[in-house]
Design a protein around this motif. Structure first.
Motif, PDB file in Angstrom:
ATOM      1  N   MET A   1       0.804  -1.316  -0.227  1.00 39.34           N
ATOM      2  CA  MET A   1       0.094   0.122   0.198  1.00 39.34           C
ATOM      3  C   MET A   1       0.870   1.147  -0.036  1.00 39.34           C
ATOM      4  O   MET A   1       1.280   1.706   1.133  1.00 39.34           O
ATOM      5  CB  MET A   1      -0.691  -0.138   1.198  1.00 39.34           C
ATOM      6  CG  MET A   1      -1.793   1.400   1.695  1.00 39.34           C
ATOM      7  SD  MET A   1      -2.296   1.349   3.222  1.00 39.34           S
ATOM      8  CE  MET A   1      -0.810   1.103   3.986  1.00 39.34           C
ATOM      9  N   SER A   2       0.847   1.946  -1.015  1.00 38.72           N
ATOM     10  CA  SER A   2       1.633   3.138  -1.032  1.00 38.72           C
ATOM     11  C   SER A   2       1.198   4.433  -0.636  1.00 38.72           C
ATOM     12  O   SER A   2       1.823   5.392  -0.619  1.00 38.72           O
ATOM     13  CB  SER A   2       2.237   3.193  -2.612  1.00 38.72           C
ATOM     14  OG  SER A   2       1.316   3.800  -3.392  1.00 38.72           O
ATOM     15  N   GLU A   3      -0.252   4.309  -0.777  1.00 39.19           N
ATOM     16  CA  GLU A   3      -0.835   5.369  -0.198  1.00 39.19           C
ATOM     17  C   GLU A   3      -1.184   5.353   1.380  1.00 39.19           C
ATOM     18  O   GLU A   3      -1.749   4.620   1.746  1.00 39.19           O
ATOM     19  CB  GLU A   3      -2.362   5.448  -0.807  1.00 39.19           C
ATOM     20  CG  GLU A   3      -3.281   6.579  -0.360  1.00 39.19           C
ATOM     21  CD  GLU A   3      -2.866   7.895  -0.845  1.00 39.19           C
ATOM     22  OE1 GLU A   3      -1.863   8.265  -0.672  1.00 39.19           O
ATOM     23  OE2 GLU A   3      -3.988   8.586  -1.193  1.00 39.19           O
ATOM     24  N   SER A   4      -0.417   6.495   1.978  1.00 38.90           N
ATOM     25  CA  SER A   4      -0.502   6.476   3.415  1.00 38.90           C
ATOM     26  C   SER A   4      -1.804   7.034   3.934  1.00 38.90           C
ATOM     27  O   SER A   4      -2.634   7.682   3.227  1.00 38.90           O
ATOM     28  CB  SER A   4       0.484   7.193   4.162  1.00 38.90           C
ATOM     29  OG  SER A   4       0.158   7.416   5.470  1.00 38.90           O
ATOM     30  N   LEU A   5      -2.543   6.284   5.013  1.00 35.64           N
ATOM     31  CA  LEU A   5      -3.736   7.093   5.673  1.00 35.64           C
ATOM     32  C   LEU A   5      -3.352   8.349   5.880  1.00 35.64           C
ATOM     33  O   LEU A   5      -4.181   9.176   5.986  1.00 35.64           O
ATOM     34  CB  LEU A   5      -4.239   6.261   6.589  1.00 35.64           C
ATOM     35  CG  LEU A   5      -4.981   5.259   6.602  1.00 35.64           C
ATOM     36  CD1 LEU A   5      -5.332   4.321   7.760  1.00 35.64           C
ATOM     37  CD2 LEU A   5      -6.456   5.443   5.842  1.00 35.64           C
ATOM     38  N   SER A   6      -2.047   8.599   6.425  1.00 35.46           N
ATOM     39  CA  SER A   6      -1.873   9.993   7.104  1.00 35.46           C
ATOM     40  C   SER A   6      -1.641  10.922   6.283  1.00 35.46           C
ATOM     41  O   SER A   6      -1.671  10.718   4.861  1.00 35.46           O
ATOM     42  CB  SER A   6      -0.412   9.686   8.050  1.00 35.46           C
ATOM     43  OG  SER A   6       0.543  10.115   7.100  1.00 35.46           O
ATOM     44  N   SER A   7      -1.239  12.221   6.532  1.00 36.80           N
ATOM     45  CA  SER A   7      -1.513  13.189   5.386  1.00 36.80           C
ATOM     46  C   SER A   7      -0.702  14.444   5.817  1.00 36.80           C
ATOM     47  O   SER A   7       0.366  14.228   6.038  1.00 36.80           O
ATOM     48  CB  SER A   7      -2.932  13.424   5.237  1.00 36.80           C
ATOM     49  OG  SER A   7      -3.179  14.525   4.318  1.00 36.80           O
ATOM     50  N   TYR A 127      -0.912   4.172  -6.045  1.00 35.69           N
ATOM     51  CA  TYR A 127      -1.724   5.475  -6.228  1.00 35.69           C
ATOM     52  C   TYR A 127      -0.706   6.529  -6.812  1.00 35.69           C
ATOM     53  O   TYR A 127       0.350   6.609  -6.135  1.00 35.69           O
ATOM     54  CB  TYR A 127      -2.489   5.779  -5.040  1.00 35.69           C
ATOM     55  CG  TYR A 127      -3.286   4.946  -4.731  1.00 35.69           C
ATOM     56  CD1 TYR A 127      -4.674   4.909  -5.043  1.00 35.69           C
ATOM     57  CD2 TYR A 127      -2.931   3.827  -3.741  1.00 35.69           C
ATOM     58  CE1 TYR A 127      -5.848   3.878  -4.847  1.00 35.69           C
ATOM     59  CE2 TYR A 127      -4.035   2.933  -3.442  1.00 35.69           C
ATOM     60  CZ  TYR A 127      -5.306   2.792  -3.940  1.00 35.69           C
ATOM     61  OH  TYR A 127      -6.206   2.052  -3.328  1.00 35.69           O
ATOM     62  N   GLU A 128      -1.282   7.486  -7.578  1.00 41.76           N
ATOM     63  CA  GLU A 128      -0.425   8.443  -8.292  1.00 41.76           C
ATOM     64  C   GLU A 128      -1.510   9.608  -8.363  1.00 41.76           C
ATOM     65  O   GLU A 128      -2.524   9.433  -9.004  1.00 41.76           O
ATOM     66  CB  GLU A 128       0.388   8.281  -9.808  1.00 41.76           C
ATOM     67  CG  GLU A 128       1.324   9.515  -9.979  1.00 41.76           C
ATOM     68  CD  GLU A 128       1.678   9.138 -11.506  1.00 41.76           C
ATOM     69  OE1 GLU A 128       2.465   9.915 -11.600  1.00 41.76           O
ATOM     70  OE2 GLU A 128       1.136   8.380 -12.209  1.00 41.76           O
ATOM     71  N   GLN A 129      -1.187  10.698  -7.539  1.00 43.93           N
ATOM     72  CA  GLN A 129      -1.941  11.893  -7.832  1.00 43.93           C
ATOM     73  C   GLN A 129      -1.930  12.558  -9.225  1.00 43.93           C
ATOM     74  O   GLN A 129      -0.924  12.996  -9.418  1.00 43.93           O
ATOM     75  CB  GLN A 129      -1.981  12.802  -6.619  1.00 43.93           C
ATOM     76  CG  GLN A 129      -2.867  14.031  -6.797  1.00 43.93           C
ATOM     77  CD  GLN A 129      -2.914  14.711  -5.432  1.00 43.93           C
ATOM     78  OE1 GLN A 129      -2.981  14.180  -4.285  1.00 43.93           O
ATOM     79  NE2 GLN A 129      -2.944  15.935  -5.140  1.00 43.93           N
ATOM     80  N   VAL A 130      -3.009  12.750  -9.923  1.00 44.26           N
ATOM     81  CA  VAL A 130      -2.979  13.490 -11.021  1.00 44.26           C
ATOM     82  C   VAL A 130      -3.612  14.853 -10.887  1.00 44.26           C
ATOM     83  O   VAL A 130      -4.935  14.675 -10.702  1.00 44.26           O
ATOM     84  CB  VAL A 130      -3.173  12.714 -12.422  1.00 44.26           C
ATOM     85  CG1 VAL A 130      -3.289  13.597 -13.619  1.00 44.26           C
ATOM     86  CG2 VAL A 130      -2.519  11.284 -12.399  1.00 44.26           C
ATOM     87  N   SER A 131      -3.006  15.924 -11.193  1.00 44.58           N
ATOM     88  CA  SER A 131      -3.897  17.348 -11.078  1.00 44.58           C
ATOM     89  C   SER A 131      -4.063  17.731 -12.484  1.00 44.58           C
ATOM     90  O   SER A 131      -3.342  17.757 -12.906  1.00 44.58           O
ATOM     91  CB  SER A 131      -3.144  18.151 -10.087  1.00 44.58           C
ATOM     92  OG  SER A 131      -3.117  17.698  -8.773  1.00 44.58           O
ATOM     93  N   LEU A 132      -5.257  18.468 -12.688  1.00 49.26           N
ATOM     94  CA  LEU A 132      -5.565  18.673 -14.017  1.00 49.26           C
ATOM     95  C   LEU A 132      -5.929  20.257 -13.851  1.00 49.26           C
ATOM     96  O   LEU A 132      -6.786  20.576 -13.163  1.00 49.26           O
ATOM     97  CB  LEU A 132      -6.772  17.886 -14.622  1.00 49.26           C
ATOM     98  CG  LEU A 132      -6.526  16.634 -15.331  1.00 49.26           C
ATOM     99  CD1 LEU A 132      -7.740  15.846 -15.171  1.00 49.26           C
ATOM    100  CD2 LEU A 132      -5.879  16.650 -16.507  1.00 49.26           C
ATOM    101  N   LEU A 133      -5.266  21.128 -14.726  1.00 48.99           N
ATOM    102  CA  LEU A 133      -5.949  22.275 -14.772  1.00 48.99           C
ATOM    103  C   LEU A 133      -6.406  22.642 -16.152  1.00 48.99           C
ATOM    104  O   LEU A 133      -5.540  22.431 -17.156  1.00 48.99           O
ATOM    105  CB  LEU A 133      -4.834  23.393 -14.553  1.00 48.99           C
ATOM    106  CG  LEU A 133      -4.462  23.613 -13.124  1.00 48.99           C
ATOM    107  CD1 LEU A 133      -3.497  24.635 -12.962  1.00 48.99           C
ATOM    108  CD2 LEU A 133      -5.716  24.133 -12.103  1.00 48.99           C
ATOM    109  N   LEU A 134      -7.824  23.028 -16.346  1.00 50.96           N
ATOM    110  CA  LEU A 134      -8.215  22.940 -17.741  1.00 50.96           C
ATOM    111  C   LEU A 134      -8.481  24.615 -17.881  1.00 50.96           C
ATOM    112  O   LEU A 134      -9.265  25.313 -17.244  1.00 50.96           O
ATOM    113  CB  LEU A 134      -9.642  22.265 -17.972  1.00 50.96           C
ATOM    114  CG  LEU A 134     -10.236  22.891 -19.134  1.00 50.96           C
ATOM    115  CD1 LEU A 134      -9.679  22.526 -20.450  1.00 50.96           C
ATOM    116  CD2 LEU A 134     -11.620  21.957 -18.949  1.00 50.96           C
ATOM    117  N   LEU A 135      -7.714  25.300 -18.735  1.00 52.93           N
ATOM    118  CA  LEU A 135      -7.674  26.785 -18.994  1.00 52.93           C
ATOM    119  C   LEU A 135      -8.154  26.822 -20.501  1.00 52.93           C
ATOM    120  O   LEU A 135      -8.620  25.757 -21.244  1.00 52.93           O
ATOM    121  CB  LEU A 135      -6.504  27.399 -19.142  1.00 52.93           C
ATOM    122  CG  LEU A 135      -5.852  27.624 -17.676  1.00 52.93           C
ATOM    123  CD1 LEU A 135      -5.202  26.640 -17.144  1.00 52.93           C
ATOM    124  CD2 LEU A 135      -5.029  28.979 -17.543  1.00 52.93           C
TER     125      LEU A 135
END
Lengths: 354, 354, 354, 354, 354
Positions: A1-7, A127-135
């Motif tokens: 599990m590569s996504e930790s619960l903590s933050s 898990y890999e977080q992907v952020s999208l900015l749509l302009l």
């Protein structure tokens, strides 16, 4: 599990809007890829510096900027300043413990989504977080690390007859999200196989290891649900959105992803129920085994304990024990031994123990 | 279980809207049946080619086109082009892992629903995805394979006094859905019998096999729920719809199906609760059996172990053991043996063990 | 359980609106009773034929038509034609597997509700479907069989000072529903007693029979809930209804039934929770008993096994065993026997086993 | 449990609106207390007859009428007629199995609420139904029996500087409800102590008695929830109410009670979860104890059974057993006995059993 | 657990709005700190008396008043009178058993929130109630005791380039809440570690202690949820609020806290599910251990009991037992002993017990 619960605790105490990368640090250099296309042309290059972007703003083409690696905060900062992005959005891009979400601003839309991949040899979701900015005519995607996630999109872009080349930045956004959500479907195959093999194990040879596998699947499901369930709400918000950045026709496509997400989350609920049923089976299989053990002990003990007593009786040293002198005493006793055994064996057979 | 949990992964990576058949491939040739009827006339023929359809568009009759088999993508494609169907709808028709849903378009309505059937000799539910396109005076139904699912509708159509012959394409749509939902009711009978027989087994002779049957029912219920529960929402949407393709009077009939679906899903909830209760009974029956085993062991061991000890004592070889010389020592000891046994048997009787 | 989970399957394949009686067939002749009343007059007669009804339509009195027995489909059909009732309503009246529901039409209201009764000697709930049609100055009630369900209403009608005689057909409808819902309250008494007796049994002498009773109560609750919970929604719909057939003042009375139904369903939730608690107690009582069995075995075995070993030692036939020749060897050994026993008994006493 | 689950069955069959006292009959005479106050004056007297009330209607003071005891139906009837109260409200006042509720009428508001008290020596919650009628400048409270419930309000009224004396009948209503809800808070202390003591018992010395206490708490919680949870809805309705009988400023106070009720019901949810956790602990503690019992048996049996076998061997009477003649045979065998024991003890020590 | 489940009972009976401190009394002197700042200036002083506040009201700066310690009711009273705060708000500030909530008044906003901290050496969450009053250019914070909770905010204020110095009282309110919510994130790390260590323990060496830890985590989660879950609603209300005291731009920041709170509560749900899974594992690990114990006992007993019987047979004293005279009888018997043992060991090996 590569996504930790903590933050965000690594950051607590800092002022909001401070640009600090929060999350597992990937040791990759950052890499900025710019793909600029319209129906007829497509250019793709890697740039070093955010200052190379402005020329694209004046063109009529769709420009897709892919930032791999979040280590270099200054790039995010530069994009933020140049394109006038809210400080909290920049902060969220850098913090890879986000919950999938959709935020509307006047000039841009911000989407966070979790891409998943599976380590080949072991059941371990990454898990890999992907952020999208749509302009307007621009799409920024921020990823934690360079990987092959977008390769199918690249090859489709290369085909100048593809639908994608004819349509705008919102359709590109859709394609990116669709590609990511499709990975959730492939995960289902893995779950299917895994659950099937665990069920076989349960029926044939349940062990403590089986229980661990069940718990592991349960655990992965708990984490997976946290990435999937907000997507429902996210996509509903996208469809409700009245932003001019989203074409009405494209929204129909987002509804398609919405259907996919519902199917994935229903499948997950099914897995959850199946897993719960497995635990019950495991527990009763342990009980059944214990019962079997008990039966063997009981059969052995119940047959031999009376016989041993009888043998003990005739091992006593009383001066007057007439049986001991009988000529047929010893063979007769063997008859008793056998008789008692047969009687008890029949008794246990009637009880269906042997 | 013929409906896999997994899904579109076979297609992931392809552009959206690509027409590829996703799902179990049935090895049947596709077959296109056209039924054209109004109050006075009825024709039924099998066509090979979608080009034969246009003449029907100009008539005033209701035309029902049944496509059995989804292997030949070109047919779907041709229908899509000819009747101007959205690419994503065509894609959904071909992907037989859809969730039941209802989508409204300006010129047509799209409905996906799962038909179920039961293998005769075993408790094994088979699912078949049926897609419906309702256009003005046209109904398309897409099925995975040729089967007898619509036979009751055919015979009703043959009767020129039937209600169905007087009414439009929306009423035909209703009849098709009603026929499919009715199958869910017949399933209930099967569940009833199965659950009753499992309950008998549980009370009389529970075994590991019983547990497997319980788990199997549970599993089928989990999958069945995924086909039934979206129907509620689907039918509510049909009733809310303001499409001119749906006559107000026909909606009253859809409300009837809605009631049926609610009854089916409530029955399913009841099964679920009953199954949960059975698991509890199974577990406590295993515990009870183990307790019974323990009692038998305890009775045997507790009676004979003290007796064996006493016999052992008088088997000792001490030079001075006066009892051994007593004339009535041996018979007296038998009295002790019997006394101890009787006392212990009474003790266990008082505990209601024997 | 007289209410089967299964349902309309007996009818599946038939066209919707076909009038066929679906459900358990009661072997009674049908019987039509007509009660016609206003403040000053009351007539009650049994009619054979639906054609005798029309005269009542022209009067100003309230006319209550009670049909006992659904075997003769032609009566329902005649009423349907004469009073212009929708075919699906007629179908629902004949199908006694309906879910309680309320449907509004322009000229009449249709209500389905389940009356319950209890076999006197055994805990066995029987369900009877009662359908109500409320027209202007007419109430039709359709019941599965003749029984005493409405006797309290008859005696109240006979009293010309009763409220009921002054008010309209909607108030009669209320009185009928109130009478039926009141039966649910009497059921609560039965549940109360049953649950109390099961709790006593659980504390004093739990057996496999107790578990069966618990499961039986659980089962009846599952079925009962299916009759009760739709009533909530039904009565809320009655109150929201804007039909001119329902007087505003009468709705206040329906709200009273609504309160009753909520109380009944809350009580049912409580029973459910209590039953769940009982299962836990049962399981731990079985575990406790097994533990007790184990303790007895352990005490017996642990005390006598060492003693038997010691006795065995001095039963050995070694040529040189000096103890055997000691004069006080044998009595001393008895001392050892007693000492070991006392020590072990104390040990078990400290563990609070004996 | 003084609040029976059962209910209006004592009345079923009677016409609605019939005034009959339903519920446990308290053997107290009824008592009517009238408190009449404004900022400057306060009178308190006990009246015998409802006819003494009218004079208060013409004054400008707030009049609080407290009826203790519901045996004398004629008083309720007289109030109903004099103040024009709906027949169903009067019926509800007399039926002490009501669910807490709030009903708005043009001229008055009707509130039912359950007051609770705790028998001092035992954990046994008693419920008393309190009905409130709020009219213009009049408050009626109907209680099942005379008790000290309102004493704190009386003493506050006596203080002519209290807020209460300055404000209207709606504020008095608030004070009454607040006093009743405060009792729920004191109950929490009792639950806290009880749960803490049960947790201690569970850790130190769990017994069947502990399980009964847990089940008893669970049971009381189930019943308590039925009195508390409708209060939420009730108080929300009070706040939404647009009745001129409720001053806007007073509603702010009702919101305060609303907050209290939410806190009480959240606490109850917490107790519920804690209790569920306790059951799990109890069950595993029983399992642990059984395991401990098993270990002792296994240690004893496993050590002595082999030794007894060896002793048995040398107790055999074979003519040729050379060991028996060895001089050091007997002492050597003791060595074997000790060696085997030490080995097995080490084995069990390694398994952490002893 | 420093937050008791119980509550206002200490106060029940008192008139509402009475200012009494309810909750654990901290033995600290109260301390009033006033921080007054704008972009260019910052003053910080400790005042003794609330009368020193008025001068700040006329300035244009933001004034933050921190009251540590709630023992001295007169201070709260003075603030209430001077700033015209509702009596119930003052009462709520003093009662530290509040549920987090947000209340809007014309001139001020009232927020209650729970700050948490963790005792360093043990897993023990401490709760501190923080009340916030946001007025025009004034923020009051009421805390139970002096601690370092706000230190990060102080240091940020000292930096005259910080965003905070430029913005108004609403932004300060946001910063305070953000600081408190950030502590919930750090708690997640603790939970992560704790749960990981418990999981290790479960797999390697589960004991009754493990169960206690699990129950302790469960308990803390139950309490924590009561502080976290109302925050969701609270922050949604803040965002919906149309109070002129909240700048539109600042609301965007509150939405950021809202996202954090959702992440915290989702993490908590995950913990809850994980904990539930652990209990299942614990129970089946106890069962597995018991089974292992049983197997050892069964192996020992089943092997030696038959052997002991055989030895017993040849220990009998019959006059005619021919085997006893055979020369090779004794060695042959040893062969039998070994043969039986080997056979049984193989049998148990086949069953995978040894």
């Amino acid at each position: 599990m590569s996504e930790s619960l903590s933050s965000a605790s690594e950051k607590s105490g800092l002022p909001p809007g401070s640009l600090v990368h929060v999350g597992e640090v990937h040791k990759h250099e950052h890499k900025i890829t710019v793909i600029d296309y319209n129906k007829s042309t497509l250019t793709r290059r890697t740039i070093k510096n955010i200052e190379e972007l402005p020329p694209y703003q004046t063109t009529d083409t769709v420009t897709w900027v892919i930032i791999d690696g979040l280590k270099d905060v200054s790039i995010i900062d530069a994009i933020g300043q140049h394109f006038d992005i809210h400080a909290l959005v920049l902060e969220d891009i850098l913090n890879t413990h986000q919950r999938p979400k959709f935020e509307e601003f006047d000039d841009y839309l911000y989407i966070v989504i979790k891409a998943i991949s599976l380590a080949a040899d072991e059941f371990n979701i990454e898990y890999e977080q992907v952020s999208l900015l749509l302009l307007d005519k621009f799409v920024f995607t921020f990823k934690e690390k360079p990987d092959a996630l977008f390769d199918p999109i690249f090859s489709r872009l290369n085909n100048d007859k593809s639908h994608l080349r004819n349509l705008g930045a919102d359709y590109l956004t859709y394609i990116i999200m669709d590609t990511i959500v499709d990975e959730y479907f492939s995960l289902q195959d893995t779950f299917d196989e895994l659950i099937e093999s665990v069920e076989d194990e349960l029926l044939n040879n349940p062990s403590a290891q089986t229980l661990n596998t069940i718990q592991k699947i349960k655990r992965e499901l708990i984490f997976l649900r946290r990435s999937v369930s907000p997507l429902r709400e996210l996509l509903a918000a996208v469809q409700r959105s009245e932003s001019p950045l989203l074409n009405e026709k494209t929204k129909r496509y987002f509804r398609d992803i919405y259907d996919h997400v519902i199917r994935v989350s229903e499948a997950m609920e099914s897995y959850r129920d199946l897993i719960a049923g497995m635990l019950d089976i495991y527990l009763s299989s342990v009980s059944n085994k214990m019962n079997e053990t008990m039966k063997i002990l009981t059969v052995f003990a119940s047959i031999f304990i009376p016989l041993t007593f009888i043998a003990g009786v005739y091992g006593m040293n009383f001066a007057y024990m007439p049986e001991l002198q009988w000529k047929w005493g010893y063979p007769a006793l063997w008859g008793v031994f056998i008789g008692v055994s047969v009687f008890l064996l029949r008794f246990f057979k009637k009880k269906k123990w042997i």
